[in-house]
Design a protein around this motif. Sequence first.
Motif, PDB file in Angstrom:
ATOM      1  N   ASP A  49       0.828  -1.199   0.000  1.00  0.00           N
ATOM      2  CA  ASP A  49       0.000   0.000   0.000  1.00  0.00           C
ATOM      3  C   ASP A  49       0.864   1.251   0.000  1.00  0.00           C
ATOM      4  N   ALA A  50       0.185   2.380  -0.155  1.00  0.00           N
ATOM      5  CA  ALA A  50       0.881   3.657  -0.312  1.00  0.00           C
ATOM      6  C   ALA A  50       0.776   4.454   0.978  1.00  0.00           C
ATOM      7  N   LYS A 110       2.469   7.667   0.669  1.00  0.00           N
ATOM      8  CA  LYS A 110       1.785   8.557  -0.269  1.00  0.00           C
ATOM      9  C   LYS A 110       0.344   8.834   0.163  1.00  0.00           C
ATOM     10  N   LYS A 134      -2.529   7.331  -0.063  1.00  0.00           N
ATOM     11  CA  LYS A 134      -3.589   7.212  -1.054  1.00  0.00           C
ATOM     12  C   LYS A 134      -4.482   5.998  -0.863  1.00  0.00           C
ATOM     13  N   HIS A 135      -3.970   4.923  -0.313  1.00  0.00           N
ATOM     14  CA  HIS A 135      -4.809   3.749  -0.138  1.00  0.00           C
ATOM     15  C   HIS A 135      -4.187   2.817   0.898  1.00  0.00           C
ATOM     16  N   GLU A 143      -5.977   7.785  -8.333  1.00  0.00           N
ATOM     17  CA  GLU A 143      -4.651   7.908  -7.714  1.00  0.00           C
ATOM     18  C   GLU A 143      -4.138   6.537  -7.287  1.00  0.00           C
ATOM     19  N   MET A 144      -5.011   5.732  -6.670  1.00  0.00           N
ATOM     20  CA  MET A 144      -4.614   4.407  -6.213  1.00  0.00           C
ATOM     21  C   MET A 144      -4.218   3.517  -7.381  1.00  0.00           C
ATOM     22  N   ILE A 167      -0.855   4.258  -8.748  1.00  0.00           N
ATOM     23  CA  ILE A 167       0.253   3.845  -7.883  1.00  0.00           C
ATOM     24  C   ILE A 167       0.494   2.342  -7.977  1.00  0.00           C
ATOM     25  N   ILE A 168      -0.583   1.553  -7.952  1.00  0.00           N
ATOM     26  CA  ILE A 168      -0.417   0.094  -7.906  1.00  0.00           C
ATOM     27  C   ILE A 168      -0.355  -0.538  -9.295  1.00  0.00           C
TER      28      ILE A 168
END
Length: 508
Positions: free
Chosen positions: A274-275, A278, A280-281, A394-395, A398-399
């Motif tokens: 996970d972030a 950051k 985000k999630h 955003e999530m 990132i992933i």
Amino acid sequence: MDKKYVVGIDSGTQSTRVIIFDTRGQKVCMGTAAHPPLIAEKAGYAVHDYDDLWNGLCHACDDLFSKFKGDVHEIAAIGLSGQRGTTFFVGEDNRQLCRPISWMDLRWRENAGHLPPSTEEMDPWCDYLRNYSRMNWMKTNSPVLAGKIHKYLTAPGYMGYQLFGGYVDTLANNLGMPVDREQWALYEDDEVFEKMGLKRSQLARFVEPGQVMGHITAEAAALTGFPEGCPVVACAGDKQCEVLGSGSISDGQAYITLGTLSGLDIVGEKYIPDAYKKLKHRTYLASVPGTWHAEAAISKGFWLVSWFRDNLAEGLDAKAEKLGMTTEAYLDREAESIPAGSEGLVTIPDWKSNWDKPAAKGMFIGFDHRHKRAHMFRSLIEGIVMQLKVSTDEMCGIIGKSITELRVGGGGSKSVTAVQTIADVFNIPVKKSVETETCSLGCAICAAVGAGIFPDFQQAVEAMGQQTETYTPIAEHHAIYQKLMDRVFSQCYTINEDLLKEIAEITA
């Protein structure tokens, strides 16, 4: 005698639902009980009263079994799930030492002033755990009480003790617990426990979803109506059970829950870091062992619908009752007549601040003479969905995952306005679960696996899966929402942050 039924318990923030399903996933009977409002001992704090959740379960069972016409001894198993992140503190005498701290409570932020600063070498998730730890807060603010804590439990961990007399919990309700999510196990490193202020002995025994935790005691049977000796099966956190109940168990499938917390979970068959840094999630263990969910969420999502109903829709209950409707359904019908974009009224749904927006407050922006209650209600729903889409984008960036299929459920999915808005904002067909109580169904699926009715989750979902209704996006609506997300939502907090801080300082 062949067992015909399985039960799903969903112990949420605002209510408890207990539902009996047959082994085809059809709802047979349902009992509900509302919980008293959370207690705010001071600004930012939120606790349940001592017995609110247990009483809620007992009252929901009273409601359930007053309606159930079948034989309780034909119940094969009971799946138990509950709200994530709510913490119970139990002494040696197995009694609670203080009121349980809700997941909505923000006192963990006070830990920052007492813990050593983070270092580059510290694992981000472990850093989060030590900061979020309610035990660290207790040791600083109530050291005498902290010294008496025998067990440090999740909501299902405490409820399980009441049902079967042992301290057993599920690995997959891991928010605030020292769970190595990649390995699906508690951390082996004692340092993680030390940084959280915990001892291993203070935790329950953790098992995977679909495993039996214990069996209903005679005392619990008398209080609930469940058959004595019936197995209680581990599930996951409530949102993860919703995903399972919706039938979303394959990589890339996504599910939106419209509950107190509104969020989008995307399924991963490989671990998704996970972030945390950051902001985000978060990544959660799924209901299906060996899979994960990445989740983007709004802490006070469809809770805002309840807030609006209770504070800005006074007098509507009588009108709605005459039409055989709930107040929420009446509001939803009003909102259907308002065009997408609510004629320029925009809601920023930040009624609860978050990691990345500590000064955030909710806002209605753009009022003029045209706007009435229906505009506000529709704008509120649009704001929740648009904020969720921004967070999801955003999530996913990132992933590195994309959504292959989108489903929706939860109490808020009864709103036609909400589900169509999701389709329009996300610009993807949305499958709405016909059975809105997807958390309880997910728990029932876990119970069916635990009882050996099905050999695995795949076959259980295939047998107990539900029908869906598809909502198709409307292109003109999507164009409006995309502009609002690009040009308003993406900038609103940055533009207003200093003003929000000034308001907080002036009115503190």
